[in-house]
Motif scaffolding. Structure first.
Motif, PDB file in Angstrom:
ATOM      1  N   GLY A 121      45.010   4.596  50.935  1.00 43.51           N
ATOM      2  CA  GLY A 121      46.294   4.099  50.504  1.00 43.51           C
ATOM      3  C   GLY A 121      46.443   4.819  49.073  1.00 43.51           C
ATOM      4  N   ALA A 122      45.583   5.139  48.407  1.00 46.31           N
ATOM      5  CA  ALA A 122      45.521   5.798  47.202  1.00 46.31           C
ATOM      6  C   ALA A 122      45.559   7.280  47.371  1.00 46.31           C
ATOM      7  CB  ALA A 122      44.456   5.381  45.985  1.00 46.31           C
ATOM      8  N   ALA A 132      47.087  -1.061  44.217  1.00 50.39           N
ATOM      9  CA  ALA A 132      46.920  -1.024  45.769  1.00 50.39           C
ATOM     10  C   ALA A 132      45.978  -2.142  45.872  1.00 50.39           C
ATOM     11  CB  ALA A 132      46.496   0.291  46.340  1.00 50.39           C
ATOM     12  N   ALA A 133      45.127  -2.159  45.252  1.00 47.47           N
ATOM     13  CA  ALA A 133      44.019  -3.554  45.442  1.00 47.47           C
ATOM     14  C   ALA A 133      44.643  -4.497  45.171  1.00 47.47           C
ATOM     15  CB  ALA A 133      42.761  -3.148  44.527  1.00 47.47           C
ATOM     16  N   ARG A 134      45.294  -4.935  43.997  1.00 53.47           N
ATOM     17  CA  ARG A 134      45.858  -6.057  43.778  1.00 53.47           C
ATOM     18  C   ARG A 134      46.690  -6.682  44.876  1.00 53.47           C
ATOM     19  NH1 ARG A 134      48.275  -4.676  39.350  1.00 53.47           N
ATOM     20  NH2 ARG A 134      46.705  -5.606  37.986  1.00 53.47           N
ATOM     21  N   THR A 192      35.127   9.230  46.416  1.00 54.43           N
ATOM     22  CA  THR A 192      36.047   9.524  44.977  1.00 54.43           C
ATOM     23  C   THR A 192      36.103   7.886  44.698  1.00 54.43           C
ATOM     24  OG1 THR A 192      37.224  11.436  45.303  1.00 54.43           O
ATOM     25  CG2 THR A 192      38.115   9.990  43.532  1.00 54.43           C
ATOM     26  N   LEU A 193      36.457   6.982  45.481  1.00 58.76           N
ATOM     27  CA  LEU A 193      36.782   5.713  44.980  1.00 58.76           C
ATOM     28  C   LEU A 193      35.656   5.068  44.602  1.00 58.76           C
ATOM     29  CD1 LEU A 193      38.946   2.891  46.849  1.00 58.76           C
ATOM     30  CD2 LEU A 193      36.623   2.446  46.246  1.00 58.76           C
ATOM     31  N   ARG A 246      44.680   3.654  37.909  1.00 52.69           N
ATOM     32  CA  ARG A 246      45.766   2.653  38.039  1.00 52.69           C
ATOM     33  C   ARG A 246      46.195   2.571  39.424  1.00 52.69           C
ATOM     34  NH1 ARG A 246      50.763   3.847  37.976  1.00 52.69           N
ATOM     35  NH2 ARG A 246      50.452   6.015  37.838  1.00 52.69           N
ATOM     36  N   ILE A 247      46.327   3.799  39.975  1.00 51.48           N
ATOM     37  CA  ILE A 247      46.877   3.532  41.652  1.00 51.48           C
ATOM     38  C   ILE A 247      46.131   2.629  42.490  1.00 51.48           C
ATOM     39  CG2 ILE A 247      47.307   5.095  43.659  1.00 51.48           C
ATOM     40  CD1 ILE A 247      48.260   7.171  41.821  1.00 51.48           C
ATOM     41  N   VAL A 248      44.537   2.954  42.565  1.00 49.78           N
ATOM     42  CA  VAL A 248      43.818   1.910  43.188  1.00 49.78           C
ATOM     43  C   VAL A 248      43.845   0.746  42.962  1.00 49.78           C
ATOM     44  CG1 VAL A 248      41.544   1.629  43.693  1.00 49.78           C
ATOM     45  CG2 VAL A 248      42.295   3.866  43.623  1.00 49.78           C
TER      46      VAL A 248
END
Length: 223
Positions: free
Chosen positions: A52-53, A31-33, A59-60, A26-28
């Motif tokens: 940023g996450a 940030a991507a949006r 992990t990403l 959700r955090i990624v």
């Protein structure tokens, strides 16, 4: 023998709590949006998104196989929120005009969101370089929005509240009537997107036109 002194902080030693994969996704995605809308798809790196996450690039990539998969997940996440709104309105007991206006507002909440408009502008600009980008945006954004509205319309037809021969075609027409003009004005002429009150007024007007038409009725006098 002297006893060991307790920690002055009063906290147990050890690693901090591990964040779940769902929370990290959700955090990624959030940030991507923002990054895609502001910097563009090509200029956004997975390293920046991971930093940023607060996670590693490894992990990403475990959560999202690549940047294209992340973009697809971002579009799908936004549409899932729209679908929950449409499903909610399909169950209410308001009159059909009020119900249709509410569903059109739910569609506009997605299509006229400032970041979504910025993303659509970005997709148009970079679709030649990244053709899958446009295909994913259409499939997970535009097409699913129309499908959600078509499902709601199909339910209203079954309840005999409206009569339509082709709900899929009608859904596309309704979305175009509701959002296309303000969306194009924002993308090509930098016109400010409509406010919430303006969106609601537009939805009411669209619902009235769609249900009743706008042809002037002739008054026939008695002979």
């Amino acid at each position: 023998m002297a006893q060991a002194k307790p920690s002055s902080e009063g906290r147990p030693r050890g690693r901090p709590p591990v964040r779940s994969d769902d929370e990290t996704k959700r955090i990624v995605i959030e940030a991507a949006r923002h990054a895609f809308a502001v910097d563009g798809y090509a200029a956004t790196s997975t390293e920046e998104l991971a930093r940023g996450a607060g996670i590693s690039t490894k992990t990403l990539y475990r959560l999202f196989p690549g940047k294209a998969a992340l973009f697809e997940a971002m579009c799908a996440d936004r549409l899932d929120r729209l679908l929950s709104d449409v499903n909610f309105h399909s169950n209410n007991q308001a009159d059909i005009e009020t119900s249709l206006a509410a569903v059109l507002v739910a569609c506009a909440d997605l299509a006229l969101d400032p970041e979504v408009v910025a993303l659509q502008r970005m997709v148009l600009q970079q679709s030649a370089t990244f053709p899958d980008l446009a295909a994913n945006f259409y499939r997970d954004g535009i097409a699913r929005t129309a499908a959600a509205l078509a499902g709601w319309l199909r339910d209203q037809v079954k309840k005999k509240r409206i009569a339509l021969d082709n709900v899929d075609e009608a859904a596309g027409m309704m979305i175009g009537m509701m959002v296309s003009a303000p969306q194009r004005a924002a993308m090509y002429a930098s016109v400010t997107l409509p406010s919430r009150n303006e969106i609601e007024r537009r939805a009411q007007t669209c619902a009235a036109i769609l249900l009743d038409g706008c042809r002037a009725r002739r008054h026939t006098g008695s002979l």
